[in-house]
Design a protein around this motif. Structure first.
Motif, mmCIF file in Angstrom:
data_model
loop_
_atom_site.group_PDB
_atom_site.id
_atom_site.type_symbol
_atom_site.label_atom_id
_atom_site.label_comp_id
_atom_site.label_asym_id
_atom_site.label_seq_id
_atom_site.Cartn_x
_atom_site.Cartn_y
_atom_site.Cartn_z
ATOM 1 N N UNK A 91 40.335 42.174 18.533
ATOM 2 C CA UNK A 91 39.539 42.173 20.024
ATOM 3 C C UNK A 91 40.378 43.099 20.877
ATOM 4 N N UNK A 92 39.669 44.050 21.552
ATOM 5 C CA UNK A 92 40.274 44.855 22.833
ATOM 6 C C UNK A 92 41.466 45.747 22.194
ATOM 7 N N UNK A 93 41.439 46.218 21.073
ATOM 8 C CA UNK A 93 42.656 46.938 20.585
ATOM 9 C C UNK A 93 42.183 48.556 20.316
ATOM 10 N N UNK A 94 41.039 49.065 20.730
ATOM 11 C CA UNK A 94 40.848 50.491 20.678
ATOM 12 C C UNK A 94 40.337 50.927 21.987
ATOM 13 N N UNK B 106 27.137 47.294 16.651
ATOM 14 C CA UNK B 106 27.258 47.665 17.994
ATOM 15 C C UNK B 106 28.137 46.420 18.801
ATOM 16 N N UNK B 107 27.840 45.210 18.257
ATOM 17 C CA UNK B 107 28.604 44.050 18.563
ATOM 18 C C UNK B 107 30.016 44.075 18.190
ATOM 19 N N UNK B 108 30.258 44.477 17.085
ATOM 20 C CA UNK B 108 31.561 44.813 16.550
ATOM 21 C C UNK B 108 32.132 45.727 17.321
ATOM 22 N N UNK B 109 31.505 46.986 17.600
ATOM 23 C CA UNK B 109 32.106 48.142 18.413
ATOM 24 C C UNK B 109 32.426 47.554 19.856
ATOM 25 N N UNK B 110 31.750 46.824 20.551
ATOM 26 C CA UNK B 110 31.976 46.168 21.869
ATOM 27 C C UNK B 110 33.156 45.353 21.522
ATOM 28 N N UNK B 111 33.297 44.558 20.698
ATOM 29 C CA UNK B 111 34.452 43.606 20.420
ATOM 30 C C UNK B 111 35.640 44.294 20.337
ATOM 31 N N UNK B 112 35.798 45.432 19.611
ATOM 32 C CA UNK B 112 37.238 45.820 19.603
ATOM 33 C C UNK B 112 37.633 47.037 20.497
ATOM 34 N N UNK B 113 36.633 47.337 21.221
ATOM 35 C CA UNK B 113 36.798 48.437 22.384
ATOM 36 C C UNK B 113 37.681 47.747 23.516
ATOM 37 N N UNK B 114 38.618 48.125 24.277
ATOM 38 C CA UNK B 114 39.237 47.648 25.357
ATOM 39 C C UNK B 114 38.218 47.782 26.546
ATOM 40 N N UNK B 115 38.244 47.060 27.485
ATOM 41 C CA UNK B 115 37.369 47.160 28.795
ATOM 42 C C UNK B 115 37.642 48.588 29.243
ATOM 43 N N UNK B 116 36.118 49.037 29.370
ATOM 44 C CA UNK B 116 36.144 50.806 29.735
ATOM 45 C C UNK B 116 36.260 51.632 28.835
ATOM 46 N N UNK B 117 36.472 50.916 27.432
ATOM 47 C CA UNK B 117 36.450 52.035 26.409
ATOM 48 C C UNK B 117 34.859 52.319 26.111
ATOM 49 N N UNK C 22 29.653 51.963 27.396
ATOM 50 C CA UNK C 22 30.931 51.793 27.942
ATOM 51 C C UNK C 22 31.274 50.267 27.719
ATOM 52 N N UNK C 23 32.340 49.758 27.287
ATOM 53 C CA UNK C 23 32.683 48.379 27.092
ATOM 54 C C UNK C 23 32.976 47.964 28.681
ATOM 55 N N UNK C 24 32.509 46.571 28.905
ATOM 56 C CA UNK C 24 32.552 45.833 30.209
ATOM 57 C C UNK C 24 34.349 45.714 30.275
ATOM 58 N N UNK D 171 27.300 46.805 25.734
ATOM 59 C CA UNK D 171 27.723 47.953 26.269
ATOM 60 C C UNK D 171 26.804 48.681 27.115
ATOM 61 N N UNK D 172 27.458 49.059 28.419
ATOM 62 C CA UNK D 172 26.661 49.803 29.284
ATOM 63 C C UNK D 172 26.449 51.144 28.941
ATOM 64 N N UNK D 173 25.178 51.894 29.098
ATOM 65 C CA UNK D 173 24.787 53.117 28.869
ATOM 66 C C UNK D 173 25.107 54.117 29.728
ATOM 67 N N UNK D 174 26.298 54.762 29.759
ATOM 68 C CA UNK D 174 26.726 55.808 30.487
ATOM 69 C C UNK D 174 25.854 57.034 30.591
ATOM 70 N N UNK D 175 25.415 57.635 29.385
ATOM 71 C CA UNK D 175 24.431 58.765 29.514
ATOM 72 C C UNK D 175 23.888 58.861 28.006
ATOM 73 N N UNK D 176 22.847 59.582 28.081
ATOM 74 C CA UNK D 176 22.195 59.779 26.808
ATOM 75 C C UNK D 176 21.692 61.094 26.722
ATOM 76 N N UNK D 177 21.527 61.971 26.029
ATOM 77 C CA UNK D 177 20.941 63.280 25.983
ATOM 78 C C UNK D 177 20.996 63.901 24.633
ATOM 79 N N UNK D 178 20.085 65.045 24.533
ATOM 80 C CA UNK D 178 20.243 65.780 23.185
ATOM 81 C C UNK D 178 21.204 66.806 23.334
#
Length: 230
Positions: free
Chosen positions: A105-108, A127-138, A228-230, A181-188
């Motif tokens: 948790x919170x390691x990347x 997506x839940x796994x990605x959110x788990x391993x990301x540090x806050x703000x990752x 972005x991870x909380x 995960x907060x959505x910071x941006x999305x585009x093509x």
């Protein structure tokens, strides 16, 4: 056929390098946006040939890059291709499941995926796994060419034995938020490098009209969603 079997065969046939060449047109622009700082640890999910991590090792200040793939042959090839990568960043490649990431948790600091997310057996779990391993703000940079708005990609499923998830842009945003995960941006991100012949050359083997090819590469391109991870 499983993801492992499908992409082991691709790696054995050298198709990993073909994917690298095609994906690089838009992947490089997504990678350039990532806010990587000195000492960061980065995960490349569905690493394939490992080209994304090799590029980051040359241009970013990350300390450690991890490439995860479900196919052992892909991971083996990626290790070989990375031998000459910049020694400033340590690169490692592992075989793993998108739904059970082998990280604490919170390691990347950041995660990236290009043309691999939709192969997940359970994209919500991924997506839940990605959110788990990301540090806050990752951050998580998720890039796909196979998505609902890209009508030119809809027949891809017919040519591969692995089940693929085809979401639209709204579904990606909703799933990111559901996973925390907060959505910071999305585009093509347009592909401006694939050569498009003049109108008189159409129809071609793959395209009926030039307009359709322009739409596919210059307008729809690659859907990039940044979480972005909380």
């Amino acid at each position: 056929m499983s993801v492992r079997d499908e992409f082991d065969s691709w790696a054995a046939d050298g198709r990993d390098k073909g994917m690298e060449e095609r994906h690089w047109h838009t992947a490089k622009h997504a990678l350039a946006r990532m806010p990587i700082e000195d000492g960061d640890r980065v995960l490349d999910l569905g690493t394939g040939s490992g080209y994304a991590l090799r590029a980051l090792a040359e241009s970013a200040g990350m300390a450690r890059g991890y490439g995860l793939d479900g196919a052992p042959e892909m991971a083996r090839n990626a290790r070989e291709y990375a031998v000459d990568a910049s020694p400033a960043a340590q690169l490692g490649f592992v075989v793993g499941d998108f739904g059970h990431l082998p990280f604490a948790d919170d390691s990347l600091d950041h995660a990236f995926t290009m043309e691999a997310f939709y192969y997940s057996a359970d994209p919500h779990e991924t997506l839940r796994e990605v959110a788990r391993v990301l540090k806050p703000g990752g951050t998580f940079y998720c890039a796909v060419n196979y998505y609902e708005e890209n009508v030119h990609s809809h027949d891809w499923q017919e040519h591969i034995s692995v089940d693929m998830t085809r979401w639209d842009a709204d579904q990606y945003r909703a799933a990111f938020r559901e996973a925390g995960l907060s959505v910071a941006e999305q585009d093509s991100v347009p592909d401006r490098e694939t050569e498009i012949p003049p109108a008189e050359a159409f129809p071609t083997e793959n395209w009926d009209t030039r307009e359709a090819m322009v739409e596919r590469y210059r307008e729809l391109g690659t859907l990039l969603t940044v979480g972005v991870a909380p």
